[in-house]
Write an enzyme that holds these catalytic residues in place. Structure first.
Site, short mmCIF file in Angstrom:
data_model
loop_
_atom_site.label_atom_id
_atom_site.label_comp_id
_atom_site.label_asym_id
_atom_site.label_seq_id
_atom_site.Cartn_x
_atom_site.Cartn_y
_atom_site.Cartn_z
CD GLU A 94 -2.82 1.23 2.39
OE1 GLU A 94 -3.61 2.19 2.47
OE2 GLU A 94 -2.77 0.32 3.23
CG ASP A 98 2.51 8.04 4.00
OD1 ASP A 98 3.14 9.09 3.78
OD2 ASP A 98 1.28 7.93 3.82
CG ASP A 135 11.41 7.20 -3.36
OD1 ASP A 135 10.43 6.71 -3.95
OD2 ASP A 135 12.18 8.01 -3.91
CG ASP A 150 -0.04 15.72 -3.87
OD1 ASP A 150 -0.79 16.33 -4.66
OD2 ASP A 150 0.68 16.28 -3.04
CE LYS A 165 -0.70 25.97 -7.91
NZ LYS A 165 0.26 26.88 -7.23
CG ASP A 177 -10.77 13.26 -4.30
OD1 ASP A 177 -9.56 13.00 -4.42
OD2 ASP A 177 -11.20 14.25 -3.70
CB THR A 189 -9.31 6.80 2.62
OG1 THR A 189 -9.54 7.78 1.60
CG2 THR A 189 -9.09 5.44 1.97
CG PHE A 196 -6.46 11.79 1.81
CD1 PHE A 196 -6.13 13.14 1.93
CD2 PHE A 196 -5.58 10.85 2.29
CE1 PHE A 196 -4.94 13.53 2.52
CE2 PHE A 196 -4.38 11.22 2.88
CZ PHE A 196 -4.06 12.58 3.00
CD GLU A 197 -13.82 6.91 -0.69
OE1 GLU A 197 -14.73 6.54 -1.46
OE2 GLU A 197 -13.08 6.14 -0.07
#
Length: 241
Positions: A70, A95, A122, A145, A149, A181, A219, A221-222
């Site tokens: 993950e 992470d 990483d 992420d 931009k 999303d 999650t 973030f979701e």
């Protein structure tokens, strides 16, 4: 923050960090007392420094369980939910967010889980230098992420090079599961994965998978994206060849 060996290192790979565009930015935000205690108590047992120095022995780390990688787990709540729901699968969660690392360790201990390991560093170095070909059952990339931009699109992790690297570490039949999303990123993911000769789309329609496919929990973030009116897209692609 931590004495050597007591917690995650600030830069585990050191000079192995080659010059390339990265999809992440290390975040050393405030660590709560509970997270700090979890890191101090559990890092040596369940933590892995992604230093690129030697391959990981996944059968030893997970007692022979098939392993899912993950990439990016936030504060770890969804990781713990998935690990508890499927104890026959080992989850190697990576992470660079120290509070999230501590929180995942804390939650895993609280739930009595033994099938979670937390990697610091990483993900590209982990995949390329520390995981053997065909060693993974699955790869999950949930809500990376989106780098919205245009000038930052090159930082998005789901690019052709990443997809082929992930494919090389998956067993035949293993699944790469992505979710986002951010609609433009979802379209890019679909294009990159559809173009790859290493994968076939699991969705019968050949497009996005069903809502929250494969039992993926909601999650943090979701929830944030849904609150803003975003549409969540899941993509499931199976390794072939």
């Amino acid at each position: 923050m931590f004495s050597p060996g007591a917690g995650p290192a600030a830069d585990p790979a050191g000079d192995r960090h080659e010059r390339r565009i990265r999809s992440f930015q290390p975040r050393r935000s405030r660590v709560t007392p509970a997270q700090r205690q979890a890191l101090l108590r559990l890092w040596r047992r369940w933590g892995i420094e992604v230093d690129g120095a030697a391959p990981l022995d996944l059968p030893r780390l997970f007692g022979g369980l098939p392993v899912v990688l993950e990439i990016g787990f936030g504060m770890g709540e969804a990781t713990v939910e998935m690990a508890a729901a499927d104890p026959g699968i080992g989850i190697l969660a990576i992470d660079v967010h120290t509070p999230g690392q501590g929180n995942l360790l804390r939650l895993a201990e609280r739930e009595g889980l033994t099938n979670v390991r937390v990697a610091n560093g990483d993900a590209i170095i982990l995949l390329r230098e520390m995981l053997a070909p065909g060693s993974l059952e699955g790869v999950r990339v949930f809500f990376p992420d989106p780098w919205p931009k245009k000038r930052h699109h090159k930082r998005r992790i789901v690019q052709p090079e990443f997809v082929e690297l992930a494919a090389s570490r998956l067993r035949e039949g293993g699944v790469l599961h992505c979710a986002t999303d951010w609609e433009p990123y979802a379209e890019q993911m679909l294009d990159v994965l559809t173009t790859s000769r290493s994968f076939v789309n699991v969705a019968p329609s050949g497009g996005f998978a069903a809502d929250r496919a494969a039992g993926r929990p909601v999650t943090r973030f979701e929830r944030q994206g849904l609150a803003k009116g975003h549409v969540v897209r899941d993509l499931l692609f199976r390794r072939i060849g």
